[in-house]
Scaffold this active site. Sequence first.
Site, PDB file in Angstrom:
ATOM      1  N   ALA A  25       0.672  -1.141   0.125  1.00  0.00           N
ATOM      2  CA  ALA A  25       0.360   0.081   0.101  1.00  0.00           C
ATOM      3  C   ALA A  25       0.565   1.174   0.279  1.00  0.00           C
ATOM      4  O   ALA A  25       1.921   1.380   0.001  1.00  0.00           O
ATOM      5  CB  ALA A  25      -0.982   0.020   1.432  1.00  0.00           C
ATOM      6  N   VAL A  26       0.527   2.138  -0.304  1.00  0.00           N
ATOM      7  CA  VAL A  26       0.489   3.530  -0.501  1.00  0.00           C
ATOM      8  C   VAL A  26      -0.185   4.564   0.260  1.00  0.00           C
ATOM      9  O   VAL A  26      -0.817   4.214  -0.223  1.00  0.00           O
ATOM     10  CB  VAL A  26       1.692   4.099  -2.035  1.00  0.00           C
ATOM     11  N   GLY A  28       0.168   8.736   2.534  1.00  0.00           N
ATOM     12  CA  GLY A  28       0.798  10.046   2.035  1.00  0.00           C
ATOM     13  C   GLY A  28       2.032  10.345   2.855  1.00  0.00           C
ATOM     14  O   GLY A  28       3.221  10.883   2.177  1.00  0.00           O
ATOM     15  N   MET A  29       2.288   9.542   3.486  1.00  0.00           N
ATOM     16  CA  MET A  29       4.260   9.624   4.456  1.00  0.00           C
ATOM     17  C   MET A  29       4.569   8.580   4.255  1.00  0.00           C
ATOM     18  O   MET A  29       5.990   8.601   3.972  1.00  0.00           O
ATOM     19  CB  MET A  29       4.079   9.405   5.779  1.00  0.00           C
ATOM     20  N   ALA A  30       3.803   7.631   4.094  1.00  0.00           N
ATOM     21  CA  ALA A  30       4.403   5.909   3.674  1.00  0.00           C
ATOM     22  C   ALA A  30       4.533   5.277   2.904  1.00  0.00           C
ATOM     23  O   ALA A  30       3.224   5.668   2.430  1.00  0.00           O
ATOM     24  CB  ALA A  30       5.416   5.438   5.008  1.00  0.00           C
ATOM     25  N   THR A  31       5.283   4.010   2.874  1.00  0.00           N
ATOM     26  CA  THR A  31       4.829   2.908   1.710  1.00  0.00           C
ATOM     27  C   THR A  31       4.829   1.369   2.649  1.00  0.00           C
ATOM     28  O   THR A  31       5.857   1.468   3.084  1.00  0.00           O
ATOM     29  CB  THR A  31       5.499   2.972   0.032  1.00  0.00           C
ATOM     30  N   VAL A  32       4.092   1.047   2.427  1.00  0.00           N
ATOM     31  CA  VAL A  32       4.308  -0.149   3.166  1.00  0.00           C
ATOM     32  C   VAL A  32       4.524  -1.155   2.013  1.00  0.00           C
ATOM     33  O   VAL A  32       3.903  -1.942   1.226  1.00  0.00           O
ATOM     34  CB  VAL A  32       2.492  -0.841   3.931  1.00  0.00           C
ATOM     35  N   LYS A  47       6.921  -0.588   6.212  1.00  0.00           N
ATOM     36  CA  LYS A  47       6.390   1.091   6.819  1.00  0.00           C
ATOM     37  C   LYS A  47       7.829   1.345   5.925  1.00  0.00           C
ATOM     38  O   LYS A  47       8.461   1.724   7.316  1.00  0.00           O
ATOM     39  CB  LYS A  47       5.746   1.392   7.607  1.00  0.00           C
ATOM     40  N   ASP A 141      -6.075   9.382  15.081  1.00  0.00           N
ATOM     41  CA  ASP A 141      -6.027   8.916  13.642  1.00  0.00           C
ATOM     42  C   ASP A 141      -6.885   7.519  13.109  1.00  0.00           C
ATOM     43  O   ASP A 141      -6.490   6.894  12.323  1.00  0.00           O
ATOM     44  CB  ASP A 141      -5.149   8.951  12.728  1.00  0.00           C
TER      45      ASP A 141
END
Length: 652
Positions: A25-26, A28-32, A47, A141
């Site tokens: 997954a992508v 706003g802050m990071a890609t997993v 992450k 969040d």
Amino acid sequence: MDTTLGDPLVGNVLDGRYRVDARIAVGGMATVYRAVDTRLDRVLALKVMHPGLAGDAAFVERFIREARSAARLDHPNVVSVSDQGTDRGYVYIAMEYVPGCTLRDVLRERGALQPRAALDILEPVLAALGAAHLAGLIHRDMKPENVLIGDDGRVKVADFGLVRAVDTHTSASTGSVLGTVSYLAPEQIEHGTADTRVDVYACGVVLYEMLTGAKPHGGSTPAQVLYQHLHEDVPAPSAAVPGLAPGLDALVAGATARDPRDRPADAAAMLALVRAAREALSDEQLDAVPPQASSAGAAGPAAPPTGSEDRTSVLPRLVGAPPAPADDALNRTTRLDHPPVPPGPPPAGGPRPGRRPLPRRGLLIALAAVLAVLVGSGVWYVNSGQFTKVPAVLDMPQDKAEKELGKAGLGVKVKQEFSDTVERGRVTATDPATGERIRNTGKVTITVSRGPARSEVPNVIGMGLDAAKRKIEGAGLAVGDVGTQFSDETPQGAVLATDPKAGAERRPDTPVALTVSKGPALDVPDVTGQSVAAATTALRDKGFEVEVSGTQVFSDKPKDAVAEQSPGKGAKAAKGDKITITVSKGQEMVTVPDVTGRSEADARRTLTDAGFKVEVKRPFFFPRDSVDRQSVKGGDQAPKGGTITIELKGGL
């Protein structure tokens, strides 16, 4: 289409340990990514912060805080974190891999859920948040994207990236609000503050969404949604799903009260309310299929759950759920700098009171022309070679970073700071940040890591305790446990030893244990049986302080003499230590029972129960089992614990 094509990390190994296999997954802050820990041969999730954000110290600090916060939470419903590090400019977190889907996937596939399914998901979420709140952390969040439902049915909460400590009563000091628009509590929007009740509010919104298949507040822009959160109550789910149990309406209303004082205090309190509401619902109410549910969501009732903290989901596994739309503004984590008060509904007609009349058309055209010229000139100036972009030098060794900046024609200024996350000698930050424009003649300040901060344990041997504490704290360390020990060489009250020893290097705030001298060991004299005055004099002559107990005790010592002392005879104590003495009330007198004429066994038992010792005298010839006389007559008083002699009758 393979979304991993062109991703530079897929197929590579981070930190010599984590082999990156696929992108999951992508955000706003990071890609997993899905990865394999080659040391332990296990699948996990990585992450990785977007490289463009690695130059922003605030983002990096938040990213690392997520790892530390999640690692503190050892709970079955929290995605566990096992490692955090930096490699070649990539800042990453290694965490538990949960194969399955998110609650967002479920809602997209199913629409509204049956109440039983909604509560089966909500309870473990609240259990996880309750553990976080108990540990002093707020998630801030909560949303369906951060609720993972594994293939094994377990529910886990992820993404503690916005977490804050509860005791800071977090306030956005820069005027920014962090969170996802559709799940923000009113106080987050209006004041930028957050405590445990903002997580409760978000869970209330999530519950509404699970029960109805839609968010409570709609709108085409985030500002419209924010306005509704501030000025409108979350509607009852039964308004959208007729026939829904009133208890579920009450749960949503309590959790989403606009005044935080009207909400449950934390997730644990909310969990108790959810469980009570479940108990009050019938099976028919729990298994009611809402009309908003898709055919996949109407599969019928599920087996009852086995427990909120290790629950198997009532939902079958979803396969091939489409990804969340990239442009869904209300599902993204949003940052609102200096958040405005969202606009209210427009007036029924005509201009607002006090509004100036619109300028003439000709004036507008002229202003637009001037603006176009200015913008065009600015674009020409920026792109005419007067400026250059700061190259990426984060995590580079200092000499290499200086060369890269020199190649770009930029000057370099170096400052050094301690860092717990970046290796000594490597760049931790630049000013201006990576990618920002700077004049060709400008100078970039690079911050170089000095490695983790270290403090040297000072030598405080022989110092008084207060002075030693001040010196240790002045060195950036903390004072740990303080113990005592007898010493013939070191004066009383002076420091004998430290642990760690003087000269050892430790991280700041590491506790240093102190051992303080009690002075020479002195023998405590035995003063029992003496008068209080004589005992006090004897103890003070030895250098001890004396305290007379306010309670007196029965004793074989004379009345008003010392019956007991603490410490006692043979003990060791230091000069100035306190010796407590207890005064005697004399012997306790007890009425003697009359046992004449009774059998020996009966007489012995009666006298023993009264607190006496018993001695028996028998005649030489023909003793009989009957008491003839006793040494103290029945009805008289005798000292408790004393001996009573009984004589048996004799003769034929």
